[in-house]
Design a protein around this motif. Structure first.
Motif, PDB file in Angstrom:
ATOM      1  N   ARG A   1       0.259  -0.967   1.020  1.00 25.20           N
ATOM      2  CA  ARG A   1       0.443   0.073   2.037  1.00 25.20           C
ATOM      3  C   ARG A   1       1.578   1.019   1.658  1.00 25.20           C
ATOM      4  O   ARG A   1       1.446   2.235   1.758  1.00 25.20           O
ATOM      5  CB  ARG A   1       0.808  -0.570   3.381  1.00 25.20           C
ATOM      6  CG  ARG A   1      -0.299  -1.288   4.073  1.00 25.20           C
ATOM      7  CD  ARG A   1       0.102  -1.493   5.554  1.00 25.20           C
ATOM      8  NE  ARG A   1      -0.632  -2.571   6.153  1.00 25.20           N
ATOM      9  CZ  ARG A   1      -0.127  -3.775   6.426  1.00 25.20           C
ATOM     10  NH1 ARG A   1       1.143  -4.053   6.174  1.00 25.20           N
ATOM     11  NH2 ARG A   1      -0.888  -4.693   6.963  1.00 25.20           N
TER      12      ARG A   1
ATOM     13  N   LYS B   1       1.346   5.016   1.141  1.00 26.52           N
ATOM     14  CA  LYS B   1       2.067   5.887   2.085  1.00 26.52           C
ATOM     15  C   LYS B   1       2.971   6.849   1.320  1.00 26.52           C
ATOM     16  O   LYS B   1       3.114   8.010   1.705  1.00 26.52           O
ATOM     17  CB  LYS B   1       2.904   5.042   3.050  1.00 26.52           C
ATOM     18  CG  LYS B   1       2.117   4.595   4.281  1.00 26.52           C
ATOM     19  CD  LYS B   1       2.975   3.692   5.155  1.00 26.52           C
ATOM     20  CE  LYS B   1       2.142   3.080   6.258  1.00 26.52           C
ATOM     21  NZ  LYS B   1       1.781   4.063   7.304  1.00 26.52           N
TER      22      LYS B   1
ATOM     23  N   PHE C   1      -0.995   8.946   1.862  1.00 20.28           N
ATOM     24  CA  PHE C   1      -2.272   8.427   2.353  1.00 20.28           C
ATOM     25  C   PHE C   1      -2.147   8.063   3.830  1.00 20.28           C
ATOM     26  O   PHE C   1      -1.086   7.644   4.293  1.00 20.28           O
ATOM     27  CB  PHE C   1      -2.700   7.170   1.574  1.00 20.28           C
ATOM     28  CG  PHE C   1      -3.351   7.449   0.246  1.00 20.28           C
ATOM     29  CD1 PHE C   1      -2.651   8.107  -0.764  1.00 20.28           C
ATOM     30  CD2 PHE C   1      -4.660   7.058  -0.011  1.00 20.28           C
ATOM     31  CE1 PHE C   1      -3.243   8.364  -1.997  1.00 20.28           C
ATOM     32  CE2 PHE C   1      -5.268   7.300  -1.242  1.00 20.28           C
ATOM     33  CZ  PHE C   1      -4.558   7.951  -2.231  1.00 20.28           C
ATOM     34  N   PHE C   2      -3.261   8.185   4.533  1.00 20.85           N
ATOM     35  CA  PHE C   2      -3.368   7.860   5.959  1.00 20.85           C
ATOM     36  C   PHE C   2      -3.987   6.470   6.093  1.00 20.85           C
ATOM     37  O   PHE C   2      -5.008   6.174   5.474  1.00 20.85           O
ATOM     38  CB  PHE C   2      -4.254   8.918   6.632  1.00 20.85           C
ATOM     39  CG  PHE C   2      -4.796   8.537   7.985  1.00 20.85           C
ATOM     40  CD1 PHE C   2      -3.982   8.551   9.107  1.00 20.85           C
ATOM     41  CD2 PHE C   2      -6.137   8.191   8.145  1.00 20.85           C
ATOM     42  CE1 PHE C   2      -4.489   8.217  10.360  1.00 20.85           C
ATOM     43  CE2 PHE C   2      -6.654   7.854   9.390  1.00 20.85           C
ATOM     44  CZ  PHE C   2      -5.820   7.867  10.499  1.00 20.85           C
ATOM     45  N   GLU C   3      -3.380   5.614   6.913  1.00 18.88           N
ATOM     46  CA  GLU C   3      -3.935   4.272   7.104  1.00 18.88           C
ATOM     47  C   GLU C   3      -4.896   4.256   8.289  1.00 18.88           C
ATOM     48  O   GLU C   3      -4.547   4.678   9.383  1.00 18.88           O
ATOM     49  CB  GLU C   3      -2.824   3.249   7.369  1.00 18.88           C
ATOM     50  CG  GLU C   3      -3.405   1.845   7.568  1.00 18.88           C
ATOM     51  CD  GLU C   3      -2.367   0.751   7.732  1.00 18.88           C
ATOM     52  OE1 GLU C   3      -1.178   1.069   7.871  1.00 18.88           O
ATOM     53  OE2 GLU C   3      -2.772  -0.432   7.718  1.00 18.88           O
TER      54      GLU C   3
ATOM     55  N   GLN D   1      -8.058   1.958  10.546  1.00 18.19           N
ATOM     56  CA  GLN D   1      -8.585   0.639  10.861  1.00 18.19           C
ATOM     57  C   GLN D   1     -10.097   0.697  10.693  1.00 18.19           C
ATOM     58  O   GLN D   1     -10.781   1.403  11.420  1.00 18.19           O
ATOM     59  CB  GLN D   1      -8.209   0.252  12.293  1.00 18.19           C
ATOM     60  CG  GLN D   1      -6.703   0.292  12.576  1.00 18.19           C
ATOM     61  CD  GLN D   1      -5.910  -0.645  11.694  1.00 18.19           C
ATOM     62  OE1 GLN D   1      -6.324  -1.786  11.451  1.00 18.19           O
ATOM     63  NE2 GLN D   1      -4.779  -0.184  11.181  1.00 18.19           N
TER      64      GLN D   1
ATOM     65  N   ARG E   1      -6.776  11.643   2.066  1.00 14.19           N
ATOM     66  CA  ARG E   1      -6.279  10.436   1.394  1.00 14.19           C
ATOM     67  C   ARG E   1      -6.182   9.324   2.425  1.00 14.19           C
ATOM     68  O   ARG E   1      -5.405   9.450   3.378  1.00 14.19           O
ATOM     69  CB  ARG E   1      -4.901  10.693   0.791  1.00 14.19           C
ATOM     70  CG  ARG E   1      -4.889  11.828  -0.196  1.00 14.19           C
ATOM     71  CD  ARG E   1      -3.518  12.060  -0.789  1.00 14.19           C
ATOM     72  NE  ARG E   1      -3.723  12.719  -2.072  1.00 14.19           N
ATOM     73  CZ  ARG E   1      -2.927  12.595  -3.134  1.00 14.19           C
ATOM     74  NH1 ARG E   1      -1.854  11.845  -3.051  1.00 14.19           N
ATOM     75  NH2 ARG E   1      -3.221  13.192  -4.255  1.00 14.19           N
TER      76      ARG E   1
ATOM     77  N   PHE F   1      -6.352   4.891   3.346  1.00  8.74           N
ATOM     78  CA  PHE F   1      -6.436   3.503   2.888  1.00  8.74           C
ATOM     79  C   PHE F   1      -6.602   2.596   4.094  1.00  8.74           C
ATOM     80  O   PHE F   1      -6.401   3.015   5.244  1.00  8.74           O
ATOM     81  CB  PHE F   1      -5.218   3.094   2.065  1.00  8.74           C
ATOM     82  CG  PHE F   1      -3.952   2.913   2.852  1.00  8.74           C
ATOM     83  CD1 PHE F   1      -3.622   1.676   3.380  1.00  8.74           C
ATOM     84  CD2 PHE F   1      -3.089   3.969   3.049  1.00  8.74           C
ATOM     85  CE1 PHE F   1      -2.447   1.504   4.100  1.00  8.74           C
ATOM     86  CE2 PHE F   1      -1.910   3.800   3.776  1.00  8.74           C
ATOM     87  CZ  PHE F   1      -1.590   2.572   4.295  1.00  8.74           C
TER      88      PHE F   1
ATOM     89  N   VAL G   1      -6.489  -1.810   5.268  1.00 11.04           N
ATOM     90  CA  VAL G   1      -6.444  -3.260   5.039  1.00 11.04           C
ATOM     91  C   VAL G   1      -7.494  -3.816   5.986  1.00 11.04           C
ATOM     92  O   VAL G   1      -7.375  -3.660   7.189  1.00 11.04           O
ATOM     93  CB  VAL G   1      -5.055  -3.829   5.371  1.00 11.04           C
ATOM     94  CG1 VAL G   1      -5.054  -5.347   5.257  1.00 11.04           C
ATOM     95  CG2 VAL G   1      -4.002  -3.208   4.462  1.00 11.04           C
TER      96      VAL G   1
END
Lengths: 447, 447
Positions: B144, B148, B152-154, B156, B200, B202, B204
């Motif tokens: 992460r 970041k 990049f944008f996280e 769900q 961008r 990502f 988990v």
């Protein structure tokens, strides 16, 4: 030539830059054409000669040009780069776009929820809708940061669970090879197990619930923020950690997302140094006195009660947030710690904010014998709790924890009307990306 | 008295402290008793008078006492606090523990995997087993952090998906109200959709796969680390970002988990400034020359080929890690970008490390018409890809991405023999916490 992000044009006045992004809007004025170019950092006006600009909305283009300061009277106060524009020298098309099903050029997309979701890949490009999930990203990330600072361990909670001890109709069953498993509705049992191994744990996880209702507050899939920790003296330690965490999160949103809050005309909830906490029965008494509504025997707060007690909290305590503690034992899960002075009530709490529930938490029973007794009294089958009970059988400190829904927190910070707006790809009984009514029914064998 | 963490006793020699934790081991020497007390920060030796010490293994206790420096000859080099011990003045029991089913006092728990998993709440308290998931926490968190830092944008990723365009037997089906949905095997389509909105991204996320095999490499539920980004020039940009990310992760593990690596006698893989990358056909040629094994027409590397090419990479290039690119088009998903100079091969890659696959990635097709054509050629039903295809129909930049399995990375860093050891609560076709064979079979109606 290296790409410049749009927000950085502000610092490159007079320089030649290469931009890349989507055509947000295009306005054709004959010989001259204005393009609002959008990338992940913002929007800037590109000015070009008519002939070079055969592009349409949402086309992906590269622009080489020179950043110019706009004359005072042409500054656009509505965009961050409103002081400048880029005089295009060369435009290259990276990807064309089909004609749009609706106008994407307006800051607010008033299309109604069904259309917003039917065209999710497109409507997520709208800057305002897009930014809802940047708030959510900060909500989730600041939850993690808050707890890491307190030495919590982050774990990945399982989705598949073997059996549901407490039962309930709202659980999804999954055919699993020759057997059947369930989808997790909460990492509660796992986070408690892990207190035995890590003392302090948290998890960002999926809650999957067969919610057979189409309210504005319920989804079948949400992202939940869970924490649990041991070696507490009382449930007040849990309240304190929960309070620290929510304050940390709200401060992070306020600090890191000021521009987004402004876009939604939203502010983070007001809170006081110590967020007020009152018992359920006290809250009901206050509500009775204020409204004449006598719910003093009810085991929970009704939605109108939640709104009223939040109103009271803001008026009398100056806080948008308020903890309500001591819910009746019979309305809380079997593992909830009872008040030794009045075992009909638990040392558990909800956090309410702006008229609705944000979080639930409390102290848990850590004594194996009492836990087993409570499970049996509540008709929870201990055989289905075997792994969980092991953790307590072999030594568990006094412990407690709490849980937030990330969509709910996002929704209530921004004042969204429907929780579906706070989920990138919302799932409910009628929609999983597409409207399920459009699907063929499964054949009997599988269902 | 405020609690002191065990690791901090080192800085409190001569002071009175209050410790809390589990009895790791107890050695009774008549009038004097030694307790190794364990908390989340470490283990320390507590010395007490016999009479005050009626405690057993895994009991949870509070100890008040004075920190003493041990004489030189009694220093224990095996624990971090080996220089000190705590002379107990008062011991209070917070929670008793039942008699243990096995001895937990040894640093290595050689119980065999079935027992390790049957007693997971207990075996996770073993410091060595416990620390596997601290490595995993750093693997995930550094993934992460790496992204970041690159803006990049996280997001769900959803667990429920509507239909599986590519089909495959290994997908879990879930009865969903009057319909049927599936469990996600990858956020691939969603991360690509989101490139259209965030450039961008990502995630988990959970990968749920009905893996009908009991190998040491497969689970039905894993935590996957996914990234995807737009505005690339070629697949080499994707390789570069993937390389940056894995290096960042390995550096973080090395820096933050040195003590754990030592416990496992493990080192992070060696890598070079630029991790080598060769084409599949080149790799097969090298393997042929080195071993005489002629797999030069195969569409993929066999396990023994993976081991051989990793050996070559270490010997010839000084790198435990190696990228293999240009897998045949027919063996990669329909959205994989073909090499324009040789369309039978794709601009995709795997990262191999220590003889096995760590990551897969590559450039994707971003042109709507080509994507549609490729889907049809591969018998992928475009109707089941509607939402996905929208993202491309309305303008998508050149893009690509990659994906790691967090359990695999953890396993290969520590040199674990079985992936189940790298999962807190591993799920496979035979076990979901409990052994499924112990469950009653579901009735026909539900299955």
């Amino acid at each position: 030539m290296e790409r410049t992000l749009i927000k950085d044009t502000l610092t490159k006045i007079g320089e030649k830059v290469s931009l890349a992004g989507w055509v947000n809007t295009k306005r054709d004025h004959g010989k001259i054409t204005f393009i609002d170019l959008r990338d992940r950092s913002g929007i800037v006006q590109v000015v070009g000669q008519g002939s070079s600009l055969s592009v349409g909305a949402e086309w992906v283009i590269e622009v080489e040009g020179v950043v110019k300061k706009r004359p005072e009277n042409l500054v656009n106060p509505n965009i961050e780069t409103g002081m400048v524009e880029v005089e295009a020298q060369d435009i290259r098309v990276l990807s064309k776009a089909a004609e749009l099903p609706f106008d994407m050029g307006k800051p607010d997309l008033d299309l109604g929820l069904p259309t917003l979701l039917d065209f999710r890949p497109l409507t997520l490009r709208n800057q305002k809708i897009n930014s809802i999930f940047k708030i959510q990203e900060v909500v989730i990330d600041s939850f993690r940061r808050a707890l890491k600072e307190k030495d919590f361990f982050e774990f990945q909670a399982p989705v598949f669970i073997p059996e549901v001890a407490e039962g309930g109709a709202e659980v999804f069953k999954v055919p699993y090879f020759d057997h059947e498993v369930y989808l997790s509705q909460s990492p509660q049992l796992y986070k408690q197990i892990l207190v035995g191994a890590y003392e302090r744990v948290f998890s960002v996880n999926k809650t999957l619930r067969a919610e057979p209702s189409m309210t504005t507050r319920h989804l079948t899939e949400v992202t939940t923020l869970d924490a649990e920790f041991g070696f507490i003296d009382s449930y007040l330690d849990v309240k304190e950690m929960a309070e620290y965490t929510i304050k940390y999160m709200l401060n992070a949103v306020e600090k890191e997302c000021g521009d987004i809050l402004k876009k939604f005309n939203a502010t983070v909830p007001k809170f006081t140094d110590s967020i007020p906490m009152i018992k359920l029965r006290e809250a009901q008494e206050i509500i009775f006195k204020r409204t004449g509504r006598d719910n003093r025997q009810e085991p929970d707060l009704q939605p109108e009660d939640e709104r009223e007690i939040c109103k009271w909290s803001l008026e009398e305590k100056g806080s948008d947030l308020i903890f309500i503690s001591h819910y009746p034992t019979k309305k809380r899960p079997f593992y909830t710690y009872q008040d030794p002075e009045d075992p009909d009530y638990t040392m558990s709490f909800d956090l309410l904010g702006r008229g609705t529930e944000w979080m639930t938490g409390g102290r848990r029973i850590n004594d194996y014998d009492i836990l087993l007794k409570m499970a049996k009294e509540r008709d929870v089958d201990p055989k289905k709790l075997e792994l969980y009970l092991q953790a307590f059988k072999f030594g568990m400190p006094p412990e407690g924890g709490f849980s937030f829904g990330s969509e709910r927190v996002t929704m209530h910070i921004l004042g969204l009307a429907n929780i579906r707006e706070a989920s990138l790809f919302p799932r409910d009984m009628e929609r999983v990306d597409i409207r399920l009514s459009l699907l063929e029914k499964p054949n009997k064998k599988v269902k």
